[in-house]
Write a protein that holds these residues in place. Structure first.
Motif, PDB file in Angstrom:
ATOM      1  N   VAL A 197      61.699  42.460 -23.847  1.00  0.00           N
ATOM      2  CA  VAL A 197      61.271  42.812 -25.202  1.00  0.00           C
ATOM      3  C   VAL A 197      61.434  44.317 -25.415  1.00  0.00           C
ATOM      4  CG1 VAL A 197      59.249  43.048 -26.697  1.00  0.00           C
ATOM      5  CG2 VAL A 197      59.687  40.887 -25.521  1.00  0.00           C
ATOM      6  N   ASN A 198      61.046  45.077 -24.418  1.00  0.00           N
ATOM      7  CA  ASN A 198      61.118  46.529 -24.512  1.00  0.00           C
ATOM      8  C   ASN A 198      62.548  46.984 -24.781  1.00  0.00           C
ATOM      9  OD1 ASN A 198      59.806  49.097 -24.262  1.00  0.00           O
ATOM     10  ND2 ASN A 198      61.041  49.368 -22.398  1.00  0.00           N
ATOM     11  N   GLY A 239      61.944  50.107 -27.213  1.00  0.00           N
ATOM     12  CA  GLY A 239      60.787  50.841 -26.712  1.00  0.00           C
ATOM     13  C   GLY A 239      59.646  51.057 -27.674  1.00  0.00           C
ATOM     14  N   SER A 240      59.727  50.521 -28.904  1.00  0.00           N
ATOM     15  CA  SER A 240      58.559  50.644 -29.772  1.00  0.00           C
ATOM     16  C   SER A 240      58.506  49.480 -30.746  1.00  0.00           C
ATOM     17  CB  SER A 240      58.598  51.969 -30.543  1.00  0.00           C
ATOM     18  OG  SER A 240      59.641  51.914 -31.477  1.00  0.00           O
ATOM     19  N   GLY A 241      57.333  49.257 -31.276  1.00  0.00           N
ATOM     20  CA  GLY A 241      57.141  48.162 -32.223  1.00  0.00           C
ATOM     21  C   GLY A 241      55.905  47.350 -31.894  1.00  0.00           C
ATOM     22  N   ASP A 242      55.561  46.469 -32.844  1.00  0.00           N
ATOM     23  CA  ASP A 242      54.379  45.624 -32.644  1.00  0.00           C
ATOM     24  C   ASP A 242      54.793  44.264 -32.104  1.00  0.00           C
ATOM     25  OD1 ASP A 242      52.975  47.677 -33.688  1.00  0.00           O
ATOM     26  OD2 ASP A 242      52.535  46.708 -35.615  1.00  0.00           O
ATOM     27  N   VAL A 243      54.032  43.775 -31.140  1.00  0.00           N
ATOM     28  CA  VAL A 243      54.285  42.427 -30.627  1.00  0.00           C
ATOM     29  C   VAL A 243      52.952  41.672 -30.540  1.00  0.00           C
ATOM     30  CG1 VAL A 243      56.277  43.158 -29.288  1.00  0.00           C
ATOM     31  CG2 VAL A 243      54.024  43.092 -28.209  1.00  0.00           C
ATOM     32  N   ALA A 244      53.085  40.338 -30.450  1.00  0.00           N
ATOM     33  CA  ALA A 244      51.880  39.504 -30.340  1.00  0.00           C
ATOM     34  C   ALA A 244      52.076  38.487 -29.230  1.00  0.00           C
ATOM     35  CB  ALA A 244      51.605  38.804 -31.662  1.00  0.00           C
ATOM     36  N   ILE A 245      50.970  37.931 -28.771  1.00  0.00           N
ATOM     37  CA  ILE A 245      51.043  36.926 -27.716  1.00  0.00           C
ATOM     38  C   ILE A 245      50.356  35.645 -28.195  1.00  0.00           C
ATOM     39  CG2 ILE A 245      50.582  36.408 -25.294  1.00  0.00           C
ATOM     40  CD1 ILE A 245      50.096  39.361 -24.828  1.00  0.00           C
ATOM     41  N   ARG A 292      46.436  33.497 -17.831  1.00  0.00           N
ATOM     42  CA  ARG A 292      45.942  34.802 -17.444  1.00  0.00           C
ATOM     43  C   ARG A 292      47.070  35.695 -16.944  1.00  0.00           C
ATOM     44  NH1 ARG A 292      41.189  32.361 -14.885  1.00  0.00           N
ATOM     45  NH2 ARG A 292      42.404  32.324 -12.973  1.00  0.00           N
ATOM     46  N   ASN A 293      47.828  35.199 -15.976  1.00  0.00           N
ATOM     47  CA  ASN A 293      48.828  36.027 -15.312  1.00  0.00           C
ATOM     48  C   ASN A 293      49.982  36.378 -16.241  1.00  0.00           C
ATOM     49  OD1 ASN A 293      47.386  36.077 -12.973  1.00  0.00           O
ATOM     50  ND2 ASN A 293      48.406  34.269 -12.121  1.00  0.00           N
ATOM     51  N   ARG A 294      50.472  35.374 -16.974  1.00  0.00           N
ATOM     52  CA  ARG A 294      51.605  35.663 -17.848  1.00  0.00           C
ATOM     53  C   ARG A 294      51.216  36.677 -18.901  1.00  0.00           C
ATOM     54  NH1 ARG A 294      54.049  29.480 -18.428  1.00  0.00           N
ATOM     55  NH2 ARG A 294      54.913  29.421 -16.324  1.00  0.00           N
ATOM     56  N   THR A 295      50.023  36.530 -19.441  1.00  0.00           N
ATOM     57  CA  THR A 295      49.571  37.453 -20.472  1.00  0.00           C
ATOM     58  C   THR A 295      49.364  38.850 -19.905  1.00  0.00           C
ATOM     59  OG1 THR A 295      48.451  35.598 -21.503  1.00  0.00           O
ATOM     60  CG2 THR A 295      47.852  37.774 -22.286  1.00  0.00           C
ATOM     61  N   GLN A 296      48.694  38.864 -18.761  1.00  0.00           N
ATOM     62  CA  GLN A 296      48.378  40.147 -18.144  1.00  0.00           C
ATOM     63  C   GLN A 296      49.647  40.894 -17.732  1.00  0.00           C
ATOM     64  OE1 GLN A 296      45.776  39.514 -14.867  1.00  0.00           O
ATOM     65  NE2 GLN A 296      45.735  41.689 -14.280  1.00  0.00           N
ATOM     66  N   GLY A 297      50.581  40.166 -17.136  1.00  0.00           N
ATOM     67  CA  GLY A 297      51.838  40.784 -16.708  1.00  0.00           C
ATOM     68  C   GLY A 297      52.560  41.385 -17.893  1.00  0.00           C
ATOM     69  N   PHE A 298      52.543  40.665 -18.986  1.00  0.00           N
ATOM     70  CA  PHE A 298      53.231  41.126 -20.188  1.00  0.00           C
ATOM     71  C   PHE A 298      52.567  42.376 -20.739  1.00  0.00           C
ATOM     72  CE2 PHE A 298      54.055  40.918 -24.800  1.00  0.00           C
ATOM     73  CZ  PHE A 298      55.431  40.779 -24.796  1.00  0.00           C
ATOM     74  N   GLU A 299      51.238  42.322 -20.893  1.00  0.00           N
ATOM     75  CA  GLU A 299      50.511  43.441 -21.502  1.00  0.00           C
ATOM     76  C   GLU A 299      50.618  44.697 -20.657  1.00  0.00           C
ATOM     77  OE1 GLU A 299      46.690  42.348 -24.019  1.00  0.00           O
ATOM     78  OE2 GLU A 299      46.661  41.363 -22.073  1.00  0.00           O
ATOM     79  N   GLU A 300      50.439  44.523 -19.345  1.00  0.00           N
ATOM     80  CA  GLU A 300      50.341  45.700 -18.482  1.00  0.00           C
ATOM     81  C   GLU A 300      51.675  46.408 -18.289  1.00  0.00           C
ATOM     82  OE1 GLU A 300      46.450  44.285 -15.944  1.00  0.00           O
ATOM     83  OE2 GLU A 300      48.405  44.369 -14.947  1.00  0.00           O
ATOM     84  N   TRP A 301      52.741  45.640 -18.442  1.00  0.00           N
ATOM     85  CA  TRP A 301      54.039  46.254 -18.205  1.00  0.00           C
ATOM     86  C   TRP A 301      54.261  47.433 -19.136  1.00  0.00           C
ATOM     87  CZ3 TRP A 301      58.567  47.703 -20.432  1.00  0.00           C
ATOM     88  CH2 TRP A 301      59.645  47.953 -19.568  1.00  0.00           C
ATOM     89  N   PHE A 302      53.861  47.245 -20.411  1.00  0.00           N
ATOM     90  CA  PHE A 302      54.104  48.307 -21.401  1.00  0.00           C
ATOM     91  C   PHE A 302      53.353  49.578 -21.026  1.00  0.00           C
ATOM     92  CE2 PHE A 302      54.620  44.367 -23.950  1.00  0.00           C
ATOM     93  CZ  PHE A 302      55.989  44.474 -24.117  1.00  0.00           C
ATOM     94  N   ASP A 339      52.287  50.381 -18.030  1.00  0.00           N
ATOM     95  CA  ASP A 339      52.791  50.915 -16.769  1.00  0.00           C
ATOM     96  C   ASP A 339      54.138  51.606 -16.929  1.00  0.00           C
ATOM     97  OD1 ASP A 339      50.569  49.829 -15.744  1.00  0.00           O
ATOM     98  OD2 ASP A 339      51.549  48.098 -14.794  1.00  0.00           O
ATOM     99  N   ASN A 340      54.870  51.250 -17.978  1.00  0.00           N
ATOM    100  CA  ASN A 340      56.212  51.799 -18.114  1.00  0.00           C
ATOM    101  C   ASN A 340      56.352  52.727 -19.307  1.00  0.00           C
ATOM    102  OD1 ASN A 340      58.032  50.311 -15.966  1.00  0.00           O
ATOM    103  ND2 ASN A 340      56.559  48.838 -16.783  1.00  0.00           N
ATOM    104  N   ASP A 341      55.217  53.251 -19.758  1.00  0.00           N
ATOM    105  CA  ASP A 341      55.215  54.226 -20.850  1.00  0.00           C
ATOM    106  C   ASP A 341      55.987  53.760 -22.067  1.00  0.00           C
ATOM    107  OD1 ASP A 341      53.676  56.002 -19.467  1.00  0.00           O
ATOM    108  OD2 ASP A 341      55.432  56.783 -18.380  1.00  0.00           O
ATOM    109  N   SER A 342      55.804  52.509 -22.390  1.00  0.00           N
ATOM    110  CA  SER A 342      56.479  52.005 -23.579  1.00  0.00           C
ATOM    111  C   SER A 342      55.552  52.168 -24.767  1.00  0.00           C
ATOM    112  CB  SER A 342      56.826  50.530 -23.374  1.00  0.00           C
ATOM    113  OG  SER A 342      57.192  49.963 -24.595  1.00  0.00           O
TER     114      SER A 342
END
Ligand SMILES: Nc1ncnc2c1ncn2[C@@H]1O[C@H](COP(=O)(O)OP(=O)(O)OP(=O)(O)O)[C@@H](O)[C@H]1O
Ligand SMILES: Nc1ncnc2c1ncn2[C@@H]1O[C@H](COP(=O)(O)OP(=O)(O)OP(=O)(O)O)[C@@H](O)[C@H]1O
Ligand SMILES: [Mg+2]
Ligand SMILES: [Mg+2]
Lengths: 324, 493, 351, 324
Positions: free
Chosen positions: C173-174, C179-185, C196-206, C208-211
């Motif tokens: 997605v990034n 690298g910018s914009g609104d997203v939803a889950i 839990r994991n899929r959501t968390q992995g998705f949210e935290e990546w941004f 963690d990667n300064d997106s």
């Protein structure tokens, strides 16, 4: 003037429900003004449509003093059957006719169990609920039916005016027809009177069994409509669909003033009840409420909405200075 | 002892009681008399805390009381034997009597004590059943005894009876009266509502009369005649007796024939009903007259025999089939089988004949209202509002609505099961005259009645049932209370 | 006495058990020596043909969900291949009545234990519903392998790394959004481990990667197509600037696509919808240029690999406790590739 | 002898249920002899235990003529609460006491909604069901509570004799206590008589509201027990647990002879009903019936089992030549 007053009095319960709906809309609009946009309001209607069909149907069963817990599964059976037929190239209108007939047939079975075998509606329809779910799975082998032709989907999805889909028009149509049957045809009158005093109705020379069967057929036909609309909405027919929907439908009917004791309830009230539930649901999403709180909010709203009924009855009692 | 002071009660749209004042002496049997809807039940309901009076005050033993519930009254020693008998089917006799006031011992219900005490009361009342019997199989009279036993269990000082004899047979009434007399001897004050004047003369010490919610008078029973009573009740002259006003119009033609009918509780019932006839069915309560007629009407299953209508074998399997062949039935249980509580007068009237109110594929409210006006007038309903709930009418008027329902169906044969149960003298006379009009128009009636003067006065012929079998067929010349009774009880004269 | 009480095994935990303990929390993501399936094949080599007869019991969540049917087919596929190669292996897979039939799944597990299979390939409905059955299996000397869903007491885990799935989606997605914009889950059933994991992995990546990508909304739609459509319709109205919607599974993504179509937005231009699982309907949707991408877990191959790993372990190969099966972002560029191309799939070698 | 006959007559309904249970066991054993192994039979009992607790509770509500749809969620709330407490090191026995008290409290709320606010039990408990589910999620933030200490688990899991767990003994204990309350205490008699004729009971001076509240408290305490046993069985407390269990519990009660119309039903019958359901469920698994057919079989069995009731009533009517 006097006539108007009398007329309004006949719809007092529905007016309260409407008021409650308005209150919900106002409250959410204050929190999130976006809620009031026309597109969103139409979404409330659209998302209330499926539950509306189910709830209209269930209202018929509830008025007789019964209940139908099998509507969710009945809906699934119709979804997969109609889906298969539509994919097989059966003309869409014919698919709809077959779907409705299937609904009527399911209702017939429920009705026969309840009248001829004399089972309690709750238990009988709990049983058929399980059976029908199995049937839905068997029809497709558990797989969804894909690629529903748009010729079928358009029947329900087509918008005459922007935001006003055919499915909503069908809901209105069904509500009008069902109201007509309930209020203006003898079967309907009997359905009410069975709910209020079955014995007296029977002794008035009414074939109460046939009326009850009709009520359950009307009920499952509502479920069939819900199924056909869902099929058109999603373009996919899933045998899992409709699970647990029966409770939403019953909640809508109860909020709309139907009494599980029988003899009470209107189609209009039920439709408003369904709208209240979808307005609430969308509202909670719009304000971004956490799922956990949504459970709590939904439960509370059901309780409060139905409590309205009691308050209102008490009020009119106090005003009438009449003791129960 | 009990003093009613300026009691008024308003229901929405109805003033049920207007400024009623009188008093009841301790230890007497005091009758309340009045037409249907006069407000008798309402007055008792106020005494027992079911309703609160709009105005006024009740004094008991010079103490102002305001009961807020029947339980309040019960705890004060004011008990009531209800018109509709309230019993809990899943409990046995003793449990029903003790309900709400059971003794517990060591944390357990002390059934030994409960049964001992209730058996003692039942014995005092002369009941044949015992505390551990189940309710199923008991007659209405016996259920009433249980209700009385309940009052005694509570050691009530005042017991009121709202039309206790309405559903009892003569034998049972006699027994009830015996019990009431013995209660009086024990110093208990009794309030008594009945539409049967003979009973009032037989039982009561004093009588108070209500008319249209207003208090008319109180008199010692020894100081007043039947005619005076009626005069004061109705405000006009009425004949209190069931006497045919018109000549009998029985023709030879047989409209209904039952041939060796058998069913649950009865067997081998054969009779013929002629055109224009009123055929009476007499017998003790429990003689299964109701069951026979339910079988004729197709409600209950027949196990044998045939029913012919106008010479044609029909054997209706359901009420709707019977209705199609022109038979109607007015049940003895008005509340549970007679009308639909959520429905208005007009709708209750139209319920059995809805098909005839269609116009352009839908029910026409106007037609129904018009028809209601017609039949409502015919049966002389006191509240002619089509939207009024039948539920809120007095018993006699409810009966009239049900009668109107069947008149509207235009049936040829109407079965009346206890047609005047709980109906006042004035309304009774009206119902009788309606019955006569009905047969005069070439239709026929079967009438079950436990009131002997009524069967004798109204019938062209009487069939007596005893324990589910035909015991006699009596023609008009032989009509005599003694004859009927002896057949009903199976004694030789 | 195969299922005498578990408390005895529990209390006698002093004696070294060869089975995994149900008391210890088992989180595959934290296991050190986890390997990918590819690595496993490399290190373990060919499968030695064994003349011993083996029977596996498959126990999946619910056949009502197509993914599970495909996993079951994968078990079957390996059994067939192995049999064709001269091994003696049979697999029998059952499922309870829907994902709420927890007791039913336990009954099935207990029955499978009683039947005396050599191993159970288990994917439990909840974190705990099968625990008594797992204990019973261990007592009867039957290993229990977690497939796709981990649980305490699993002797081995074979399945995708669900946290990584969320990360893959976020990365994709990034890149698409620059690298910018609104997203939803749109999430699955409230707080099952996968959700839990899929959501968390998705949210935290941004983060963690300064997106600069913002997750502006997330709602549960309980794996249900219709509910997902409803939720998405509201999202689209409430957040007009939404650029992508990540769904915890494909079924919900397909529902969301319907909502997007109705909102008159152009898929893959105005907005991207990303699913998860890689079921055939998602493939079709990607080919039709509707669904933007799915994180394919290749359910058939996942099942196949699980059966293979299990077989390898039973015939005596050393296998680490956690074997991750591949997940891959599948979009229009690679949807028509063969599995060989996408995950480098090759049939196992028997010798 | 005569006494014995009379005694047996009082339990005729339960005997029929027992017979049905035996029939199911025999049929499945013939198809799959494995079914008759002691381990499997004990599994039937064990699986029937949780539903048994729920069903015993629900029976109390059903006898009053009501229903409780919230038992599944009430169970979940108890599971997570007790789980947290046990993990936090609260002494196991205290955990159980708190769990039961929590159950009683939930029942109190249901009871108050139904009596004081005069809501229909179906709707009121449908509302609390949703609220309680939300509460269960909130308590743990949606996560399961792991690693329940074995000191707690042993209370229910310990086997006195092989295969006979404490949880089963507790079930028997609870069944005895509830039967005692229902048959030998005032409150119990009132619960039956409210279900049979609420008006008459009220007129007899019974505080019907208090009795109904007690019934709902007994009901939720059954749910609490079910929760605590589940927690011990699984060693993990999940906020999702118990979803949909209410229908199983109601089915067990209905199969055991409880009538949703009220006034009828016994604890013994309900326990047997729960055993029938678990015998059926395990039987279908053992004979390896396809899942989709299991839905159908389960539904049919419920219908047939309850139809027994009608047949039996008709039979006894014919034999007793007694009017219904
Ligand atoms: N709950 C109610 N709501 C409205 N009106 C009522 C109600 N109860 C009684 N009424 C009206 O009050 C009046 C008096 O009724 P009541 O029942 O006291 O008469 P009654 O003398 O007992 O007659 P009956 O002899 O037929 O029993 C009637 O007009 C009746 O319609
Ligand atoms: N246990 C009972 N509870 C309530 N009502 C009862 C009971 N038993 C009998 N009755 C009623 O009492 C009335 C007389 O009883 P039964 O049915 O035995 O004889 P019947 O044939 O109706 O009498 P009749 O000859 O007066 O018509 C009936 O209306 C019946 O409904
Ligand atoms: Mg009266
Ligand atoms: Mg009678």
């Amino acid at each position: 003037m006097n006539n108007l007053k009398k007329y309004a009095k006949g719809y007092i319960r529905e007016l309260t429900t409407l008021l409650a709906l308005a209150a919900i809309v106002v409250i959410f609009s204050i929190i999130a003004p976006r809620y009031l946009e026309i597109g969103n309001l139409m979404d409330i209607v659209e998302q209330g449509t499926v539950n509306g069909f189910l709830a209209i149907g269930v209202t018929c069963a509830i008025i007789t003093g019964g209940i139908d817990l099998s509507v969710g599964s009945a809906m699934a059976v119709c979804v997969v059957t109609c889906g298969r037929l539509a994919v097989a190239g059966v003309p869409p209108v014919l698919v709809c006719v077959i779907g409705l007939a299937l609904g009527a047939f399911i209702g017939l079975i429920n009705g026969l169990l309840i009248t001829k075998m004399n089972l309690q509606p709750f238990i009988a329809t709990m049983g058929t609920n399980s059976v029908l779910r199995g049937v839905a799975y068997l029809i497709t082998g558990g797989w969804p039916v894909l690629n529903i032709p748009s010729s079928y989907r358009d029947i329900f999805q087509f918008s005459l005016v922007p935001n006003l889909r055919m499915s909503m028009i069908f809901l209105i149509l069904m509500a009008v027809i069902y109201s007509f049957v309930l209020k203006r045809r003898k079967t309907g009158i009997y359905i009410y009177s069975i709910g209020s005093n079955e014995e007296a109705t029977k002794l008035s020379g009414v074939n109460t069994n046939r009326c009850k069967i009709t009520a359950y057929m009307l009920c499952s036909m509502g479920a069939a409509m819900a199924g056909m609309v869902t099929l058109a909405r999603l373009g996919t027919g899933e045998p899992t669909c409709g699970e647990g929907y029966e409770l939403n439908a019953i909640a809508a009917a109860a909020i709309g003033g139907a009494s599980l004791a029988g003899g009470k309830g209107t189609i209009l009230g039920t439709v408003l009840g369904a709208l209240i539930l979808s307005a609430l649901k969308i509202g909670l999403v719009v304000v971004g409420m956490d799922t956990f709180y949504q459970y709590i909010a939904t439960g509370l709203i059901i309780i409060v909405a139905v409590y309205f009924e009691t308050i209102q009855k008490n009020l009119s009692k106090i005003m009438g200075k009449k003791k129960a | 002892m009990i003093r009613f002071e300026h009691i008024s009660k308003n229901f929405p749209g109805v003033r049920a009681l207007k400024d009623v004042s009188f008093s009841v002496r301790p230890g007497e049997i005091h009758a309340l008399l009045g037409e249907n809807g006069a407000g008798k039940s309402t007055l008792l309901n106020i005494l027992h805390g079911v309703y609160t009076a709009t105005q006024g005050q009740i004094w008991i033993d010079n103490q102002a009381v305001n009961f807020t519930s029947p339980v309040d009254a019960l705890n004060f020693g004011i008990a009531k034997v209800h018109q509709e008998i309230h019993m809990v089917d899943c409990l046995n006799v003793g449990q029903n009597i003790a309900l709400g006031f059971e003794k517990q011992k060591r944390g357990m219900l002390d059934y030994k004590e409960i049964y001992r005490k209730t058996d003692e009361i039942l014995k005092r009342l002369g009941c044949k059943f015992s505390s551990q019997d189940s309710l199923s199989g008991l007659s209405v009279g016996e259920l009433q005894m249980i209700a009385i036993a309940k009052s005694l269990y509570h050691q009530a000082k005042v017991i009121s009876f709202d039309e206790p004899t309405a559903s009892l047979s003569n034998v049972e009434i006699e027994k009830l009266f015996e019990v009431m007399r013995s209660l009086k001897e024990q110093g208990i004050t009794l309030l008594f509502i009945s539409h049967k004047l003979d009973e009032i003369f037989e039982m009561c010490d004093r009588v108070s009369i209500l008319r249209d919610g207003t208090y008319i008078m109180t008199a010692d029973i020894s100081d007043i005649t039947k005619e005076e009573l009626i005069q004061n009740m109705v405000g006009r002259d009425v004949s209190s007796y069931a006497v045919r006003q018109k000549p009998s119009c029985v023709s030879k033609e047989v409209v209904l024939k039952a041939d060796h009918l058998c069913g649950e509780g009865f067997s081998d019932i054969s009779f013929e009903l002629h055109k224009g006839e009123i055929l009476g069915f007499s017998g003790l309560v429990g003689a299964k007259r109701t069951e026979v007629m339910r079988a004729v009407f197709g409600v209950d299953k027949r196990t044998g025999g045939d029913i012919y209508i106008k010479g044609q074998k029909v054997n209706p399997h359901s009420p709707q089939e019977a209705l199609r062949h022109g038979i109607g039935l007015i049940s003895e249980n008005r509340k549970t089988e007679g009308f639909v509580p959520i429905m208005s007068n007009a709708m209750n009237m139209a319920l059995a004949s809805l098909s005839s109110f269609y116009k352009g594929g839908r029910l026409n409210q106007g037609l129904i209202t018009k028809s209601f006006q017609h039949f409502g007038n015919q049966v002389q309903l006191n509240i002619m509002d089509p939207d009024y709930l039948t539920q809120n009418l007095s018993g006699g008027n409810q009966q009239k609505v049900i009668l109107a329902k069947w008149l509207a169906t235009d049936v040829d044969i109407l079965i009346f099961d206890e047609p005047t149960k709980g109906v006042d003298v004035g309304a009774k006379a009206e119902i009788y005259s309606l019955m006569e009009d009905f047969v005069a128009s070439g239709k026929s009636i079967i009438m079950i009645s436990s009131e002997l003067p009524e069967v004798i006065g109204m019938s062209d012929r009487i069939i007596v049932l005893k324990e589910g079998r035909m015991s006699a067929e009596v023609s008009r010349e032989e009509f005599q209370e003694a004859v009927l009774l002896s057949h009903a009880m199976g004694e030789k004269l | 006495g195969s299922n005498s009480s578990s408390d005895q095994t529990a209390s006698s935990s002093t004696e070294e058990s060869k089975w995994a303990s149900t008391e210890e929390t088992f989180d595959p993501l934290t296991v050190e020596d986890a390997v990918t399936f590819e690595e496993l094949r490399e290190s373990n080599g060919a499968i030695t043909k064994s003349s011993d007869e083996y029977s596996f019991a498959g126990n999946v969540k619910a056949f009502e969900n197509v993914v599970w049917q495909e996993i079951a087919n994968g078990y079957e596929g390996f059994a067939e291949d192995a049999t064709a190669a001269g091994c003696k292996l049979s697999v029998d897979t059952t499922s309870p009545m829907g994902e709420s039939d927890e007791e039913g799944q336990l009954s099935i597990l207990k029955d499978q234990v009683r039947k005396g299979v050599n191993a159970v390939l288990l994917s439990p409905i909840s974190d705990a519903n099968c625990l008594p059955g797992i204990e019973a299996a261990h007592e009867a000397d039957i290993p229990v392998y977690a497939v796709n869903n981990e649980f305490n007491g699993a002797d081995m885990f074979v399945g995708p790394n669900s946290l990584e799935q969320g990360q893959l989606a976020a990365e994709w997605v990034n890149e698409k959004l620059g690298g910018s914009g609104d997203v939803a889950i749109v999430m699955g059933m409230a707080k099952t481990a996968v959700t839990r994991n899929r959501t968390q992995g998705f949210e935290e990546w941004f983060a963690d990667n300064d997106s600069d990508i913002q997750v502006v909304a997330k709602q549960n739609a309980d794996w249900d197509r219709s509910q997902a459509k409803d939720v998405a319709a509201t999202f689209l109205k409430t957040y007009p600037d939404l650029k992508a919607i990540f769904c915890n599974n494909d079924v919900m993504a397909l529902g969301v696509i319907e909502a997007v179509k109705e909102a008159d937005l152009t898929l893959n231009k105005d907005i991207y919808v990303i699913g998860c699982d890689g079921q055939s309907e998602a493939y079709d949707s990607i080919r039709a240029n509707e669904m933007a991408a799915t994180i394919d877990t290749f359910p058939y191959y996942e099942g196949y690999m699980a059966a293979e790993v299990c077989y390898r372990s039973l015939i005596g190969q050393t296998v680490p406790r956690v074997v991750f099966t591949p997940s891959k972002m599948l979009d229009s560029t690679n949807v028509d590739n063969t599995p060989e191309e996408n995950i480098g799939w090759t049939d196992p070698v028997f010798e």
